[in-house]
Write a protein that holds these residues in place. Structure first.
Motif, PDB file in Angstrom:
ATOM      1  N   SER A  38      -6.648 -41.241 -16.142  1.00  0.00           N
ATOM      2  CA  SER A  38      -7.693 -41.818 -15.583  1.00  0.00           C
ATOM      3  C   SER A  38      -8.915 -40.641 -15.329  1.00  0.00           C
ATOM      4  CB  SER A  38      -7.142 -41.788 -13.897  1.00  0.00           C
ATOM      5  OG  SER A  38      -6.609 -40.681 -13.641  1.00  0.00           O
ATOM      6  N   PHE A  39      -8.550 -39.456 -15.513  1.00  0.00           N
ATOM      7  CA  PHE A  39      -9.570 -38.343 -15.651  1.00  0.00           C
ATOM      8  C   PHE A  39     -10.432 -38.428 -16.722  1.00  0.00           C
ATOM      9  CE2 PHE A  39     -10.777 -33.995 -16.971  1.00  0.00           C
ATOM     10  CZ  PHE A  39     -11.732 -33.711 -15.763  1.00  0.00           C
ATOM     11  N   GLY A  40      -9.948 -38.838 -17.900  1.00  0.00           N
ATOM     12  CA  GLY A  40     -10.603 -38.786 -19.103  1.00  0.00           C
ATOM     13  C   GLY A  40     -11.768 -40.118 -19.064  1.00  0.00           C
ATOM     14  N   LYS A  41     -11.143 -41.258 -18.568  1.00  0.00           N
ATOM     15  CA  LYS A  41     -11.816 -42.468 -18.357  1.00  0.00           C
ATOM     16  C   LYS A  41     -12.959 -42.314 -17.701  1.00  0.00           C
ATOM     17  CE  LYS A  41      -8.851 -44.569 -21.613  1.00  0.00           C
ATOM     18  NZ  LYS A  41      -9.318 -44.697 -22.706  1.00  0.00           N
ATOM     19  N   GLU A  42     -12.737 -41.588 -16.458  1.00  0.00           N
ATOM     20  CA  GLU A  42     -13.917 -41.609 -15.579  1.00  0.00           C
ATOM     21  C   GLU A  42     -15.017 -40.525 -16.304  1.00  0.00           C
ATOM     22  OE1 GLU A  42     -12.232 -39.921 -12.129  1.00  0.00           O
ATOM     23  OE2 GLU A  42     -10.999 -41.382 -11.486  1.00  0.00           O
ATOM     24  N   LEU A  43     -14.673 -39.610 -16.885  1.00  0.00           N
ATOM     25  CA  LEU A  43     -15.528 -38.862 -17.443  1.00  0.00           C
ATOM     26  C   LEU A  43     -16.259 -39.642 -18.653  1.00  0.00           C
ATOM     27  CD1 LEU A  43     -13.756 -35.272 -17.806  1.00  0.00           C
ATOM     28  CD2 LEU A  43     -15.901 -35.777 -16.431  1.00  0.00           C
ATOM     29  N   ASN A  87      -4.329 -18.183 -22.950  1.00  0.00           N
ATOM     30  CA  ASN A  87      -3.485 -18.293 -22.138  1.00  0.00           C
ATOM     31  C   ASN A  87      -3.555 -19.410 -21.137  1.00  0.00           C
ATOM     32  OD1 ASN A  87      -1.160 -15.732 -22.801  1.00  0.00           O
ATOM     33  ND2 ASN A  87      -3.022 -15.188 -23.154  1.00  0.00           N
ATOM     34  N   LEU A  88      -4.203 -20.092 -21.450  1.00  0.00           N
ATOM     35  CA  LEU A  88      -4.701 -21.314 -20.662  1.00  0.00           C
ATOM     36  C   LEU A  88      -3.863 -22.500 -20.590  1.00  0.00           C
ATOM     37  CD1 LEU A  88      -8.510 -21.820 -20.894  1.00  0.00           C
ATOM     38  CD2 LEU A  88      -7.486 -21.101 -18.959  1.00  0.00           C
ATOM     39  N   LYS A  89      -3.659 -23.066 -19.394  1.00  0.00           N
ATOM     40  CA  LYS A  89      -2.917 -24.410 -19.502  1.00  0.00           C
ATOM     41  C   LYS A  89      -3.806 -25.210 -18.419  1.00  0.00           C
ATOM     42  CE  LYS A  89       1.842 -22.846 -20.490  1.00  0.00           C
ATOM     43  NZ  LYS A  89       2.865 -22.761 -19.806  1.00  0.00           N
ATOM     44  N   PHE A  90      -4.508 -26.147 -18.855  1.00  0.00           N
ATOM     45  CA  PHE A  90      -5.552 -26.922 -17.878  1.00  0.00           C
ATOM     46  C   PHE A  90      -5.543 -28.573 -18.327  1.00  0.00           C
ATOM     47  CE2 PHE A  90      -8.346 -25.712 -21.422  1.00  0.00           C
ATOM     48  CZ  PHE A  90      -9.266 -26.616 -21.543  1.00  0.00           C
ATOM     49  N   LYS A  91      -5.920 -29.093 -17.582  1.00  0.00           N
ATOM     50  CA  LYS A  91      -6.002 -30.806 -17.989  1.00  0.00           C
ATOM     51  C   LYS A  91      -7.387 -31.048 -18.422  1.00  0.00           C
ATOM     52  CE  LYS A  91      -6.233 -34.037 -14.855  1.00  0.00           C
ATOM     53  NZ  LYS A  91      -5.968 -35.081 -13.813  1.00  0.00           N
ATOM     54  N   GLY A  92      -7.847 -31.315 -19.636  1.00  0.00           N
ATOM     55  CA  GLY A  92      -8.999 -31.692 -20.121  1.00  0.00           C
ATOM     56  C   GLY A  92      -9.326 -33.040 -20.204  1.00  0.00           C
ATOM     57  N   CYS A  93     -10.302 -33.503 -20.733  1.00  0.00           N
ATOM     58  CA  CYS A  93     -10.741 -34.985 -20.885  1.00  0.00           C
ATOM     59  C   CYS A  93      -9.729 -35.528 -22.306  1.00  0.00           C
ATOM     60  CB  CYS A  93     -12.153 -35.275 -21.210  1.00  0.00           C
ATOM     61  SG  CYS A  93     -12.923 -34.660 -22.639  1.00  0.00           S
ATOM     62  N   SER A  94      -9.443 -34.655 -23.188  1.00  0.00           N
ATOM     63  CA  SER A  94      -8.350 -35.241 -23.946  1.00  0.00           C
ATOM     64  C   SER A  94      -6.928 -34.984 -23.706  1.00  0.00           C
ATOM     65  CB  SER A  94      -8.786 -34.436 -25.515  1.00  0.00           C
ATOM     66  OG  SER A  94      -8.380 -32.825 -25.193  1.00  0.00           O
ATOM     67  N   GLY A  95      -6.690 -34.926 -22.633  1.00  0.00           N
ATOM     68  CA  GLY A  95      -5.236 -34.722 -22.066  1.00  0.00           C
ATOM     69  C   GLY A  95      -4.915 -33.006 -21.864  1.00  0.00           C
ATOM     70  N   ARG A  96      -3.616 -32.784 -21.682  1.00  0.00           N
ATOM     71  CA  ARG A  96      -3.080 -31.388 -21.467  1.00  0.00           C
ATOM     72  C   ARG A  96      -3.659 -30.681 -22.681  1.00  0.00           C
ATOM     73  NH1 ARG A  96       3.510 -31.249 -22.430  1.00  0.00           N
ATOM     74  NH2 ARG A  96       3.401 -32.258 -24.313  1.00  0.00           N
ATOM     75  N   VAL A  97      -4.120 -29.280 -22.237  1.00  0.00           N
ATOM     76  CA  VAL A  97      -4.557 -28.417 -23.336  1.00  0.00           C
ATOM     77  C   VAL A  97      -3.763 -27.175 -23.170  1.00  0.00           C
ATOM     78  CG1 VAL A  97      -6.554 -26.979 -23.970  1.00  0.00           C
ATOM     79  CG2 VAL A  97      -6.947 -29.281 -23.293  1.00  0.00           C
TER      80      VAL A  97
END
Length: 1017
Positions: free
Chosen positions: A444-449, A501-511
């Motif tokens: 949903s985050f990616g679709k909105e973006l 060392n990042l872990k975050f939710k991007g527009c392409s999914g979990r990064v």
């Protein structure tokens, strides 16, 4: 306070909060500690404004800091001296005031202090020295020298801190090279990320993220000297992180140059996936939002096996990215049993290939095409794959000639962006291609973006923008993490550690970045399908499936793939109906010219012969039937021929196949005009059968003309030619009437060579058999005799048509010889224009056809073709039906509309009206002079059977026989005239007095025996 406490306050409270304007009011010792901490956390650079208290006088160590001091305080050496000087100033001032009373004293004090509050000196720290630059008084602020803020800037910093990043995100390339619109379009994702981060205020709430897009050191073309000079010039303008070019070769070269120049800035990218960039040892400062090409190469092999393909051709560029994809694909394909068909030396291209270089790489393309394989792997980066498709089109490939699997594609974005790409040619091969890439705009985050991105950048697509978005988002998330830890994000090593060392939710999914790697940990890999949506005439790039190694289902299709071949799953190899690809076929102008010349000659010659024959031998006017006669079998045959010939006229007319397939197939078959049904060997069987039949009939005529039966009677084989002569009487009516048009249509098809594979005449091939080349010696050895036989057949058939009907004694319905000649010439002409004009322009063919049919219709109405009114009416209405179908076809061709059911309804309704009208008019005609003979009555037959079948004693039989034979005998006498006397003289005496007992076969035999074999005519 200790230095550590000061550092903690500065890093966690001031810097993390994004405070840009700082006022230091502390004793001299702490003033120095605070300033040192600000320097340590890079808060002494541009973007900050620092104001020092008077206690920091002579302790200011941050260039660009400001101090505002009372005018009497600027010469104080120490704080104590400053207080003494202040007290002395007040004492001296009050000693000069003469106060009469208390109220006056207070008023004077207020005046004095008021003046003191507005007399300050503005100091600016430069090179660790306080320099007077202006004053503040009750008259206002007066700046005499330019203010210099931290970072040597002269404008007041904003209230929020700007965090700068930079990137090679433009389109500029070194002089002499084309700009790269691709790089610029991809980085719209980077710009969109900066916009969203600043807008949301959730990641960096007290900061402004800024992107320097002026690092124009070569977007997609690497030139070492140019790039070195460019980066040296912009070394201090790179910000805290750098976004490199999307092209892997440029990214690798940039990282190597940064090592040489000691630039250790973190470098991030969204699409670079060359294998060499995975190494943290070689490129410790690099991080990417995609996986390396190893997985792409392996995935393509897995996909091939899943589709059942074992053979392919490969074209690749010498770019680092494409080389790595090709290398892993080559390695894995060997173990998987995949065979690459085109030769190794013809697979590689320069990474900067474009259509202008086609001639240099024509052998490469030709070698790939010659393998007759459907599967093409094109390992090129954007937009070079479009140049490759454009070149394949120039080499002869068309839609459906192959399935193109690409290593990189952002959809159809660059089809209209690159000015040197032929859109029409490239589009034809682009539809249906497949490519692999990290899943984008996930959840949903990616679709909105994605939706917001489309609204902001509506002109081009969204492919590969998402991973560029995530590259910027990774930098912002890393800065956020460091700020929360109280660490300096402007320290390159610290920021680089945070990014990895990042872990975050991007527009392409979990990064998540892999340990000991610069690669992103794989989540899902999308199989993308590009196609043109005909309903909206827009390009679409959709996720047709995905590869997820961490899930239970490794590969899954999520929607039906749109293949360029239109098949469910295209076959591995091309199964050719012809020895060449359909895309190689082109119009053969020379061959069509020869065909037109031959058809024109035959048509004109036929017209001249028909007119000459009419005027010379058949110029008489046919008399109408004037008395009642019985219908005979030949009469029924004439009426049937009228209908069949009308169908044949329609068969070489305009096509109404689009809206009435069944009727069109029927009328086409009646004229042997069945191009869609007879191909290859079937054509040759029809052709040679027709040719043999035609030769046989010509031989029959020559046998009769030369009286071969008499010549060969002496050697005992005359009976053979007598049998041939008798067969000719049965065959001729078919050959010259029903089969006249079909035989011409079939034999003239031998010159129908409308297409070729090159501009050379010899490359033309027969429409019905693409394995048969035209205009070579073998072809001419068949064609020339066929055309001679065809011309001879036409001449004899035109001559025989009126002659045959004159020789039919029991034929009542006869045609006007003039009409026969005109009809014969018209049929030959219509066949000629069908074979020549229709392939050039259906509208032109239809117009000429309707004109000739209209002229013929007017002619038969005026001339009255037959001597029987109902036969005339039948022919007129049949030709009207032909004209109606042709007119409706012309309207359909001009309007070019697809309302098939409407045209079908109009056609059938029109035909129904014509039939009804013909029946009504037929009923209003005078009584027919041709009457149908009544059949035998059941009672008479029953009576006959009871009398043992005795013919001599059966009065019933004699009465019926008399009625039947009298009719034929009288007709024969009328037709033969004086010849009947010859027959009567040869009759037995018993038969002369009882002509009712003579059978027609007896009369025919007697006539032949007493006329010396002369025809009745």
């Amino acid at each position: 306070m200790t230095q550590d406490i000061v550092d903690s306050i500065i890093s966690k409270d001031l810097k993390a909060s994004g405070i840009a304007r700082i006022f230091i009011l502390a004793d001299p010792e702490n003033c120095i500690k605070i300033q040192k901490s600000l320097i340590a956390f890079n808060m002494n650079k541009s973007g900050y404004a620092i104001l020092l208290g008077h206690s920091c006088l002579n302790n200011g160590i941050i260039d660009g800091s400001l101090m505002v001091l009372p005018s009497y305080d600027i010469n104080s050496i120490s704080e104590k001296e400053s207080y003494i000087n202040s007290l002395s100033y007040f004492i001296n001032e009050f000693s000069r005031i003469k106060v009469q009373n208390k109220s006056l004293f207070l008023q004077k004090y207020r005046d004095l202090t008021e003046n003191l509050l507005f007399n300050f000196t503005v100091m600016n720290i430069r090179n660790k020295i306080a320099v007077k630059i202006g004053e503040i008084s009750n008259f206002g602020l007066e700046i005499k020298n330019e203010i210099q803020f931290p970072g040597e800037i002269s404008t007041m910093p904003e209230s929020s801190i700007s965090i700068w990043i930079s990137g090679n995100i433009g389109s500029f390339n070194p002089f002499g090279h084309c700009s790269s619109i691709v790089n610029q379009l991809y980085n719209q994702g980077s710009e969109f990320a900066v916009y969203k981060i600043n807008e949301s205020k959730t990641i960096l709430p007290n900061f402004i993220l800024r992107l320097n897009n002026q690092i124009n050191c070569g977007a997609t073309v690497w030139n070492y000297e140019f790039a070195k000079a460019c980066y040296l010039e912009n070394k201090n303008n790179l910000g805290v992180a750098y976004l490199t070019s999307y092209l892997s070769s440029v990214a690798v070269a940039t990282l190597n140059l940064f090592k040489e120049l000691n630039i250790s800035i973190p470098v991030v990218n969204g699409v670079n996936s060359a294998k060499v960039l995975s190494s943290t040892k070689l490129y410790p400062t690099y991080t990417r939002m995609v996986i390396n090409t190893d997985y792409m190469g392996k995935t393509w092999v897995i996909y091939m096996r899943a589709m059942g393909w074992t053979k392919c051709v490969v074209l690749y560029a010498d770019d680092a990215y494409d080389l790595s994809v090709y290398d892993i694909f080559l390695q894995v394909s060997r173990f998987a049993g995949i065979t690459i068909l085109n030769k190794e030396q013809y697979r590689k291209f320069p990474y900067s290939y474009n259509v202008s270089q086609l001639e240099n790489y024509r052998k490469n393309f030709q070698n790939a095409i010659d393998q007759n394989c459907n599967i093409f792997f094109i390992f090129f980066t954007d937009p070079v794959h479009l140049y490759v498709l454009n070149s394949l089109y120039e080499m002869g490939l068309r839609k459906g000639d192959g399935v193109f699997l690409l290593s990189s594609l952002s959809g159809s974005d660059f089809l209209y962006a690159a000015s040197d790409i032929d859109i029409r040619k490239t589009s034809e091969l682009l539809s249906g291609v497949l490519f692999l890439f990290v899943s984008e705009w996930v959840g949903s985050f990616g679709k909105e973006l994605q939706q917001e991105y489309i609204e902001r950048y509506p002109k081009y697509g969204t492919r590969m923008r998402c991973t560029h978005f995530d590259a910027v988002l990774a930098i912002a998330e890393a800065i956020k993490m460091l700020l929360s830890l109280g660490k300096n994000y402007e320290n390159y090593q610290t920021l680089n550690w945070a990014i990895k060392n990042l872990k975050f939710k991007g527009c392409s999914g979990r990064v998540i970045i892999e340990n000991d790697s610069n690669d992103r940990r794989l989540d899902t890999y999308s199989l993308n399908n590009v196609f043109l949506d005909n309903s909206t005439n827009t390009w679409k790039t959709v996720d047709a499936g995905y590869f997820a190694p961490d899930s239970g289902t490794f590969f899954k299709l999520t929607r039906k793939i749109v293949w360029p071949t239109g098949e469910e799953i295209p076959p591995n190899m091309k199964s050719f109906d012809c020895p060449f690809r359909s895309s190689q076929i082109q119009n053969s102008t020379k061959s069509r010219g020869i065909k037109a010349g031959i058809c024109a000659f035959i048509s004109i010659f036929s017209i001249i012969f028909a007119v000459f024959n009419w005027k010379k031998y058949f110029s008489y006017k046919l008399e109408m039937i004037s008395r009642e006669k019985y219908f005979t079998e030949p009469d029924y045959w004439v009426l049937t021929t009228i209908i069949i010939e009308s169908l044949q006229f329609q068969g070489i007319g305009p096509s109404f196949y689009a809206f009435n397939q069944l009727l069109y197939e029927v009328v086409s078959s009646s004229s042997y005009n069945i191009e869609s049904l007879i191909k290859g060997d079937i054509f040759w069987k029809f052709f040679y059968s027709t040719l043999v039949f035609c030769i046989g009939w010509l031989f029959m005529n020559f046998s009769i003309y030369l009286e071969l039966s008499n010549h060969f009677e002496k050697i005992g084989i005359g009976w053979m030619f007598q049998a041939i002569e008798k067969s000719e009487k049965i065959v001729t009516p078919l050959i010259i009437n029903i089969f006249f048009q079909p035989m011409i249509t079939m034999l003239i098809s031998i010159i129908q060579c409308d297409y070729s594979t090159s501009l050379e005449l010899e490359s033309a091939f027969l429409n019905y058999d693409c394995y048969s080349s035209c205009w070579n010696s073998e072809y001419l050895s068949i064609t020339i005799p066929t055309l001679l036989i065809l011309v001879l057949y036409i001449l004899l058939a035109i001559q025989a048509r009126p002659s045959w009907q004159e020789g039919q004694i029991n034929l009542n319905i006869k045609s006007d010889p003039a009409c026969i000649m005109i009809k014969s010439a018209l049929q030959v002409t219509l066949i000629g224009i069908y074979k020549t004009l229709r392939i050039i322009s259906q509208i032109l063919h239809c117009s000429v056809y309707l004109f000739l049919i209209a002229c013929y219709l007017i002619f038969i109405i005026h001339r009255k073709n037959f001597n029987y009114d109902r036969a005339n009416l039948l022919q007129i209405f049949c030709i009207i039906c032909v004209f109606w179908n042709g007119s409706l076809s012309l309207v359909y061709l001009i309007l070019n509309s697809g309302h098939y059911s409407i045209y079908l309804s109009i056609q059938l309704f029109g035909l129904l009206i014509i039939i009804v009208c013909s029946l009504i008019i037929m009923r209003k005609l005078p009584p027919s002079l041709l009457i149908k003979k009544e059949g035998k009555k059941i009672s008479n037959l029953f009576r006959f059977s009871l009398m043992n079948g005795s013919l001599s004693n059966s009065s019933c039989h004699l009465s019926m026989q008399k009625e039947y034979e009298n009719l034929y005998y009288s007709n024969y006498k009328e037709a033969l005239g004086d010849s009947s006397k010859i027959i009567e003289s040869a009759m037995p005496i018993s038969l002369r007095s009882s002509p009712e007992l003579v059978y027609i076969s007896d009369i025919q035999d007697l006539f032949e025996e007493n006329s010396g074999g002369v025809e009745l005519s």
